[in-house]
Motif scaffolding. Sequence first.
Motif, short mmCIF file in Angstrom:
data_model
loop_
_atom_site.label_atom_id
_atom_site.label_comp_id
_atom_site.label_asym_id
_atom_site.label_seq_id
_atom_site.Cartn_x
_atom_site.Cartn_y
_atom_site.Cartn_z
N ARG A 78 0.86 -1.19 0.00
CA ARG A 78 0.00 0.00 0.00
C ARG A 78 0.90 1.24 0.00
NH1 ARG A 78 -5.30 -2.00 3.25
NH2 ARG A 78 -5.14 -4.17 2.59
N CYS A 79 0.51 2.22 -0.80
CA CYS A 79 1.39 3.37 -0.99
C CYS A 79 0.56 4.64 -1.14
CB CYS A 79 2.22 3.11 -2.26
SG CYS A 79 3.24 4.48 -2.80
N LEU A 80 0.95 5.69 -0.45
CA LEU A 80 0.33 7.01 -0.63
C LEU A 80 1.40 7.97 -1.13
CD1 LEU A 80 -1.81 7.46 2.63
CD2 LEU A 80 -2.54 6.58 0.39
N ARG A 81 1.01 8.81 -2.08
CA ARG A 81 1.90 9.90 -2.47
C ARG A 81 1.58 11.09 -1.59
NH1 ARG A 81 0.02 8.70 -7.96
NH2 ARG A 81 1.45 7.19 -8.88
N TYR A 82 2.50 11.35 -0.66
CA TYR A 82 2.31 12.48 0.26
C TYR A 82 2.66 13.80 -0.44
CZ TYR A 82 2.93 9.22 4.35
OH TYR A 82 2.85 8.24 5.30
N PRO A 83 1.94 14.87 -0.10
CA PRO A 83 2.41 16.24 -0.42
C PRO A 83 3.57 16.59 0.51
CG PRO A 83 0.05 16.17 0.14
CD PRO A 83 0.64 14.86 0.56
N GLY A 84 4.04 17.84 0.51
CA GLY A 84 4.99 18.29 1.51
C GLY A 84 4.31 18.22 2.88
N ILE A 85 4.98 17.56 3.85
CA ILE A 85 4.33 17.36 5.16
C ILE A 85 4.90 18.38 6.16
CG2 ILE A 85 3.86 15.72 7.01
CD1 ILE A 85 2.61 15.03 4.23
N ILE A 86 3.98 19.00 6.89
CA ILE A 86 4.38 20.07 7.82
C ILE A 86 4.16 19.60 9.25
CG2 ILE A 86 3.92 22.45 8.50
CD1 ILE A 86 2.96 22.67 5.45
N SER A 87 5.27 19.52 9.98
CA SER A 87 5.17 19.04 11.36
C SER A 87 5.92 20.02 12.26
CB SER A 87 5.79 17.65 11.48
OG SER A 87 7.12 17.69 11.02
N ALA A 88 5.43 20.14 13.49
CA ALA A 88 5.98 21.16 14.37
C ALA A 88 7.15 20.66 15.20
CB ALA A 88 4.88 21.66 15.29
N ASP A 89 7.14 19.37 15.56
CA ASP A 89 8.08 18.93 16.59
C ASP A 89 9.22 18.10 16.04
OD1 ASP A 89 6.46 16.92 15.79
OD2 ASP A 89 6.04 16.12 17.79
N SER A 90 9.64 18.38 14.78
CA SER A 90 10.76 17.61 14.25
C SER A 90 11.63 18.50 13.37
CB SER A 90 10.24 16.42 13.45
OG SER A 90 9.33 16.85 12.48
N GLN A 91 12.84 18.02 13.14
CA GLN A 91 13.80 18.78 12.33
C GLN A 91 13.60 18.49 10.85
OE1 GLN A 91 16.03 21.07 13.53
NE2 GLN A 91 14.78 20.71 15.35
N CYS A 92 13.90 19.47 9.99
CA CYS A 92 13.78 19.27 8.55
C CYS A 92 14.78 18.21 8.08
CB CYS A 92 14.04 20.58 7.83
SG CYS A 92 12.78 21.79 8.21
N GLY A 93 14.41 17.52 7.00
CA GLY A 93 15.23 16.37 6.58
C GLY A 93 15.83 16.49 5.19
N GLY A 94 16.05 17.70 4.67
CA GLY A 94 16.69 17.83 3.36
C GLY A 94 15.73 17.80 2.19
N GLY A 95 14.50 18.29 2.42
CA GLY A 95 13.49 18.30 1.36
C GLY A 95 13.36 19.66 0.70
N THR A 96 12.58 19.69 -0.39
CA THR A 96 12.32 20.94 -1.10
C THR A 96 11.18 21.71 -0.45
OG1 THR A 96 13.13 19.94 -3.12
CG2 THR A 96 11.66 21.83 -3.39
N THR A 97 10.27 20.99 0.21
CA THR A 97 9.13 21.64 0.86
C THR A 97 9.45 22.09 2.29
OG1 THR A 97 8.30 19.49 1.58
CG2 THR A 97 7.42 20.35 -0.50
N ASP A 98 10.68 21.90 2.74
CA ASP A 98 11.03 22.18 4.14
C ASP A 98 10.82 23.65 4.54
OD1 ASP A 98 11.70 19.58 4.53
OD2 ASP A 98 13.86 19.88 4.63
N TYR A 99 10.83 24.57 3.56
CA TYR A 99 10.63 25.98 3.91
C TYR A 99 9.31 26.16 4.68
CZ TYR A 99 6.69 27.36 0.98
OH TYR A 99 5.42 27.49 0.48
N ALA A 100 8.33 25.32 4.32
CA ALA A 100 7.00 25.45 4.93
C ALA A 100 6.95 24.90 6.35
CB ALA A 100 5.95 24.77 4.05
N VAL A 101 8.04 24.26 6.77
CA VAL A 101 8.21 23.86 8.18
C VAL A 101 9.01 24.94 8.90
CG1 VAL A 101 9.18 22.12 9.73
CG2 VAL A 101 8.17 21.41 7.53
N GLN A 102 10.10 25.36 8.25
CA GLN A 102 11.04 26.30 8.88
C GLN A 102 10.43 27.68 9.12
OE1 GLN A 102 14.01 25.05 9.85
NE2 GLN A 102 14.37 26.98 10.94
N ILE A 103 9.53 28.08 8.23
CA ILE A 103 8.95 29.43 8.33
C ILE A 103 8.31 29.67 9.70
CG2 ILE A 103 6.73 28.79 7.25
CD1 ILE A 103 6.69 31.52 5.90
N PHE A 104 7.72 28.63 10.28
CA PHE A 104 7.03 28.80 11.57
C PHE A 104 8.04 28.94 12.71
CE2 PHE A 104 4.02 26.60 8.77
CZ PHE A 104 2.99 27.52 8.81
#
Length: 373
Positions: free
Chosen positions: A218-244
């Motif tokens: 089973r497989c899901l294609r995730y969008p960029g995932i935004i989480s508050a309590d973890s460090q960014c992992g080298g992604g392109t969508t990470d700006y949307a985590v870091q901005i907060f």
Amino acid sequence: MPVVRTLQRAVGRMVQGPACGCGTAARPRQLLGSSPWQIPADANFHSASFSEADRPRVLITGGLGQLGVGLANLLRKRFGKDNVILSDIRKPSDHVFHSGPFVYSDILDYKNLREIVVNHRVTWVFHYSALLSAAGEANVSLARAINITGLHNVLDVAAEHNLRLFVPSTIGAFGPTSPRNPTPDLCTQRPRTIYGVSKVHAELMGEYYHYRYGLDFRCLRYPGIISADSQCGGGTTDYAVQIFHDAVKNGKFECYLKPSTRLPMMYIDDCLRATLEVMEAPAEALSLRTYNVNAMSFSPEEVAQEVLKHIPGFQITYNVDSVRQDIADSWPLNFDDSNARKDWGWKHDFDLPELVMTMLSFHGSDSRVAQAN
Ligand SMILES: NC(=O)c1ccc[n+]([C@@H]2O[C@H](COP(=O)([O-])OP(=O)(O)OC[C@H]3O[C@@H](n4cnc5c(N)ncnc54)[C@H](O)[C@@H]3O)[C@@H](O)[C@H]2O)c1
Ligand SMILES: C[C@@H](O)[C@H](N)C(=O)O
């Protein structure tokens, strides 16, 4: 080598005729997904409860990244703390180590993986280990090893032990020649990153093992995932985590993407719930084995406008990183996830306003948010 061993065994079984296990070639579709944990087709899987004997025993690979600890928390609430094993090649924090079972697991070590599955009687695997898009472009051979060779090991162990296997894919599995607004489940996929290529490979290999050996993939294609309590992992969508983080700490943020770069995004709670729901869905409900899931879509200037509503004076500046900009420009603007909604009832909870409020509150911007309200 494990791939060769598996195929040799499978060919052997085909020659010998039908046998137990998952090796029979071209199994009729109704017989697939014959895991002992299969929920009957008429079950209400969103509220199904498991008896102790029926609870899956779960392994999460690459569990110390942005998503794995949150997934473990959710699954432990559902299946019991001791039934969910987190694993990674990194050392867990004290908090993670004491909150449930943790083991060392390198997905490049096939025997280590098999030993864990056997010793812990694992029945479900969530395979989260990966090198993300920007990190992958910085180290292609490592990305190829982790994302492709590692996946082969996980697929083989899963097929040999009749496991239910979840592998996340991504918006990054599409490329510049894919339809971008919206991007459907089935369309041209010619990504231009090693990350995207490896994820298309994972989708195709998982589906191949499903149709060829009956693997419950089973497989899901995730969008960029935004989480508050973890460090960014080298992604392109990470700006949307870091901005907060930066908005709360400094009241300003420097963005590496252009202001109008629109990408599909999702809050982590929605992502993890989607993951559990597709894993619990009856096999009969799944018309696909790889689904897009969607929640919202926004650009840096739009999320900045929303942050500004809560943090007066917040400023965003732009310093474009051409590697990540090129990657983002090749990805979907919007995801079409109508099949997930139709087949297994997917529905997101968080849109942009709820996301921004939740992220800012989490980061302790209460004083700033309070000032604004
Ligand atoms: N975070 C997102 O926005 C997002 C979006 C789409 C898909 N995904 C997918 O979800 C999964 C989890 O993403 P994430 O954001 O938590 O990634 P992450 O980069 O934060 O974490 C990946 C983890 O894999 C581990 N790892 C690396 N090499 C390993 C090895 N040899 N053996 C075992 N573990 C190893 C790392 O130590 C790390 O903890 C990935 O497969 C990713 O492709 C994530
Ligand atoms: C989108 C996703 O797969 C990941 N967050 C990345 O940007 O690489």
